[in-house]
Design an enzyme around this catalytic site. Sequence first.
Site, short mmCIF file in Angstrom:
data_model
loop_
_atom_site.label_atom_id
_atom_site.label_comp_id
_atom_site.label_asym_id
_atom_site.label_seq_id
_atom_site.Cartn_x
_atom_site.Cartn_y
_atom_site.Cartn_z
N CYS A 84 0.90 -1.30 -0.11
CA CYS A 84 -0.09 -0.09 0.00
C CYS A 84 0.84 1.40 -0.14
O CYS A 84 1.57 1.72 -0.96
CB CYS A 84 -1.14 0.07 0.87
SG CYS A 84 -2.66 0.89 0.87
N HIS A 180 -3.44 -5.04 1.65
CA HIS A 180 -2.64 -5.50 2.80
C HIS A 180 -2.57 -6.80 3.23
O HIS A 180 -3.54 -7.13 3.87
CB HIS A 180 -3.39 -4.60 4.10
CG HIS A 180 -3.52 -3.23 4.13
ND1 HIS A 180 -2.27 -2.40 4.91
CD2 HIS A 180 -3.69 -2.04 3.22
CE1 HIS A 180 -2.52 -1.05 4.85
NE2 HIS A 180 -3.48 -0.80 3.88
N GLU A 182 -0.96 -8.13 5.26
CA GLU A 182 -0.74 -8.39 6.86
C GLU A 182 -2.09 -8.53 7.65
O GLU A 182 -2.21 -8.68 8.75
CB GLU A 182 0.22 -7.54 7.36
CG GLU A 182 -0.35 -6.10 7.47
CD GLU A 182 -0.52 -5.27 6.17
OE1 GLU A 182 -0.62 -5.98 5.31
OE2 GLU A 182 -1.08 -4.29 6.62
#
Length: 200
Positions: A84, A180, A182
Amino acid sequence: MRIGIIGLQGAVSEHLEATRRAMEKLNMNGETIWINEPAQLREIDGVIIPGGESTTIGKLMQRTGTFERVKELAKSGIPVLGTCAGLVLLAKRGDEQVARTGQPLLELMDIAVVRNAFGRQRESFEVDLKIPLLGEEPFRCVFIRAPAVSEVWSDVEVLARFQGKIVGVRQRNMIAVAFHPELTPDTRLHEYFLRMCEKK
Ligand code: GLN
């Protein structure tokens, strides 16, 4: 295996955790390091630049001296993953917003970026995307005020697209995604990155 996560602003702890989970999955002995000064970027096997606000992260990286150090590491072949805002920072070329704010870019990947490419109505959303690099099963992608890649050149490979826009790229030792990874339990992208760090 020592993986540094640039920890000046943004989704840092989530990346530390996702990296640890990926290490466990791979049965890899490793350490994750929260980076806020250049001295910590010694003897490092991989660097992650998280999502957040690319303007802020870039400026803080310059102020702390981690900006130049990450550039050196990437140029020496150390794997770098940008997610990002991290994708924005890796780009060689920005958009009007980048020009207006005068935000620094690391200028490491041969890509042009557009910040907040999915408009205000769609500030955040999730979608399952096919990413051949990660196997058959679609990957859940969380987009939050996400950028997109508007142009690639040289030896950049496109890894993923959404609505005709490029949202994942790889160039030699660098990977950048607009979403994202994560923030979901799926650690395939982190696992792939760790394997790159192992091989380098
Ligand atoms: N819109 C942010 C930027 O351009 C990125 C958002 C994010 O990292 N979730 O810096």
